[in-house]
Design a protein around this motif. Structure first.
Motif, PDB file in Angstrom:
ATOM      1  N   PHE A 174       0.811  -1.220   0.000  1.00 54.61           N
ATOM      2  CA  PHE A 174       0.000   0.000   0.000  1.00 54.61           C
ATOM      3  C   PHE A 174       0.845   1.272   0.000  1.00 54.61           C
ATOM      4  N   HIS A 177       0.192   4.518  -4.275  1.00 59.53           N
ATOM      5  CA  HIS A 177      -1.231   4.552  -4.604  1.00 59.53           C
ATOM      6  C   HIS A 177      -1.414   5.213  -5.966  1.00 59.53           C
ATOM      7  N   ASP A 178      -2.253   4.632  -6.807  1.00 58.99           N
ATOM      8  CA  ASP A 178      -2.504   5.136  -8.151  1.00 58.99           C
ATOM      9  C   ASP A 178      -3.492   6.291  -8.110  1.00 58.99           C
ATOM     10  N   GLY A 203      -2.978  -0.584  -3.753  1.00 61.32           N
ATOM     11  CA  GLY A 203      -3.686   0.669  -3.535  1.00 61.32           C
ATOM     12  C   GLY A 203      -3.962   1.408  -4.831  1.00 61.32           C
ATOM     13  N   SER A 204      -5.207   1.860  -5.017  1.00 64.69           N
ATOM     14  CA  SER A 204      -5.560   2.563  -6.244  1.00 64.69           C
ATOM     15  C   SER A 204      -6.840   3.353  -6.063  1.00 64.69           C
ATOM     16  N   ASP A 205      -6.889   4.519  -6.729  1.00 65.84           N
ATOM     17  CA  ASP A 205      -8.135   5.271  -6.846  1.00 65.84           C
ATOM     18  C   ASP A 205      -8.683   5.203  -8.275  1.00 65.84           C
ATOM     19  N   GLY A 223      -7.979  -4.030  -5.959  1.00 68.07           N
ATOM     20  CA  GLY A 223      -7.249  -3.074  -5.136  1.00 68.07           C
ATOM     21  C   GLY A 223      -8.190  -2.366  -4.179  1.00 68.07           C
ATOM     22  N   SER A 225      -8.955   1.338  -1.574  1.00 65.34           N
ATOM     23  CA  SER A 225      -8.758   2.752  -1.330  1.00 65.34           C
ATOM     24  C   SER A 225      -9.270   3.092   0.061  1.00 65.34           C
ATOM     25  N   ILE A 334       1.006  11.114   3.455  1.00 67.53           N
ATOM     26  CA  ILE A 334       1.023  10.686   2.068  1.00 67.53           C
ATOM     27  C   ILE A 334       1.344  11.894   1.194  1.00 67.53           C
ATOM     28  N   ALA A 362       3.501   7.265   2.655  1.00 65.26           N
ATOM     29  CA  ALA A 362       3.056   6.588   1.438  1.00 65.26           C
ATOM     30  C   ALA A 362       3.078   7.608   0.308  1.00 65.26           C
ATOM     31  N   GLY A 364       1.328   8.919  -3.519  1.00 63.71           N
ATOM     32  CA  GLY A 364       0.302   8.884  -4.549  1.00 63.71           C
ATOM     33  C   GLY A 364       0.918   9.374  -5.842  1.00 63.71           C
TER      34      GLY A 364
END
Length: 461
Positions: A174, A177-178, A203-205, A223, A225, A334, A362, A364
């Protein structure tokens, strides 16, 4: 003016391909082409995305209506059209494409300069089909390049976690993150590129990636979020009520075991951390039992993350893990602006210098993850390398004196393991069963023969 069918796969090629059926030597009955990464940014590629292309497009049947439509458009466009050949596909093959595709298993790490995929025809009357679909099949460069970049960034983060965290295996999935869906050129790019990232992370949006994963890779949920604020959900409260916007986030999403992210630079990041989060809302955050993730979103990324982590440490305190590095209590950071491979390295180096574990932060990544790549990032090429002409094998290659790096391979190519490393083996005949091959037939005569699940693909790294 009649609309053109969006599903007409004959038209998914380059214009000049339509004239190539007249250009091969008389007596050509078979062609063999291959795909490789000729170099580029990374020394190994993580192959991915061919199953999607084959499943979505090349399992369709060609119809007489498609052929007529393609002929009308292409001839009006100024090119000749192999009408009889395409009608042979319809009448003799039932609309199924007489092609065979071999490829390395998706998710495999392959050193550059090696064959990744090969294509040959199964009908001796239609060798030019091998080149016709170069345009479509070449697009596997995109998910492969995204998967490759994502994988190498994963390794950078993994090394940092291994040095500074007791929870590397749990944290790693994680850490990147996308955020890229809005930054790509199309819905399809979002889905395929987003899924390419998800073979390395969780992890992805990018919701499109979940759709592609379910439809083409058998994944229920690919994935995950978390609830997160954007600037409008903070600034709509007004500057005087910024703290109330933050309080609302804690009230709705702060719960035991929960994680929620709040962008905190709408006005003054330092004030938001030191006063709003560090004093006014501190006890509510702690009492919620959840984890607040503060997101800086402007300024120099390494400097802003450094500021945020140190300020939160001063307000919320830290614990020291078994490797001697500090871990923030109740909060994390993040960074989602200006993130690429270079800034990730800088941020992780800064954390370690300051005595903090990599698990405190993290990342993004948006356009740099899904859009800031092209075919030359890994120098992908699809080239013919062998033919059968008048019943005789012939090697096919180019060797431009102006650019030796573009010398293409010749032979019927295969990938094998020799001496513990992958190498490309070239046969001077089509009559081989490819002993010891690392490749496999994934498509033949209109049928997808291999359907890997996302879990299987993920496991191959």
């Amino acid at each position: 003016m009649t609309r053109i069918d969006d599903q007409n796969l004959i038209l998914d090629t380059d214009s000049y391909k339509s004239s190539h059926f007249l250009q091969y030597p008389q007596g050509t009955t078979r062609l063999f082409s291959y795909l490789e990464s000729r170099g580029g940014r990374y020394p190994v590629t993580r192959f991915f995305g061919l199953q999607y292309i084959l499943d979505r497009y090349l399992t369709r049947r060609v119809t007489a209506e498609m052929v007529e439509e393609a002929r009308d458009l292409i001839e009006a466009h100024g090119e000749p059209f192999p009408f009889e050949g395409w009608m042979r596909v319809v009448n003799v093959h039932g609309g199924r494409l007489p092609l065979e595709v071999r490829a390395v298993p998706e998710g495999t790490l392959v050193p550059i300069h090696n064959v990744l995929m090969s294509v040959t025809n199964t009908d001796p009357e239609l060798p030019w089909l091998v080149g016709w679909f170069e345009t479509m099949l070449m697009r596997v460069w995109y998910p492969t390049t995204v998967a490759t970049q994502s994988y190498h960034i994963r390794e950078i983060i993994r090394v940092a976690l291994d040095r500074t965290s007791d929870r590397a295996a749990e944290e790693l999935p994680f850490k990147l993150h996308d955020f890229g869906s809005r930054g790509v050129s199309s819905r399809e790019s979002a889905g395929l590129g987003g899924l390419a990232h998800l073979i390395n992370f969780m992890g992805s949006d990018t919701l499109e990636a979940l759709r592609v994963a379910r439809n083409h890779y058998g994944a229920d949920i690919a994935g995950y979020s978390i609830p997160a604020a954007e600037h409008s959900t903070v600034t709509s409260w007004g500057k005087a009520h910024e703290v109330d916007a933050y309080r609302n986030m804690v009230t709705h999403f702060g719960k035991p075991g929960g994680v929620f992210a709040v962008v905190s630079d709408s006005y003054d990041l330092k004030h938001a951390i030191n006063v709003h989060w560090g004093e006014t809302l501190k006890q509510q955050v702690i009492d919620s039992g959840g984890t607040l993730v503060v997101r800086p979103d402007s300024g120099d990324p390494p400097a802003m993350v450094r500021l945020a982590v140190n300020a939160l440490a001063a307000k919320y305190g830290t614990t020291t893990n078994a490797k001697g590095y500090k871990v923030l209590s109740h909060v994390r950071v993040i960074q989602g602006d200006g993130i690429d491979e270079q800034t990730i390295r800088q941020i992780l180096d800064n954390l370690e210098v300051d005595g903090f574990s990599a698990e405190n932060v993290a990342f993004g990544m948006g356009g740099a993850l899904l859009q800031k790549v092209d075919r030359d990032t890994q120098k992908f090429a699809y080239k013919a390398s062998a033919g059968l002409i008048d019943g005789e094998y012939r090697g096919i290659y180019k060797d431009p004196v102006t650019d030796p790096g573009k010398r293409s391979k010749d032979g019927v190519l295969d990938l094998v393991l020799e001496g513990g490393r992958m190498i490309t083996k070239a046969y001077k005949t089509f009559d081989t069963d490819f002993p010891g091959s690392l490749m496999r037939v994934v498509y033949r005569d209109g049928e997808l023969l291999v359907r890997d699940t996302l879990d299987t693909v993920r496991g191959r790294a």
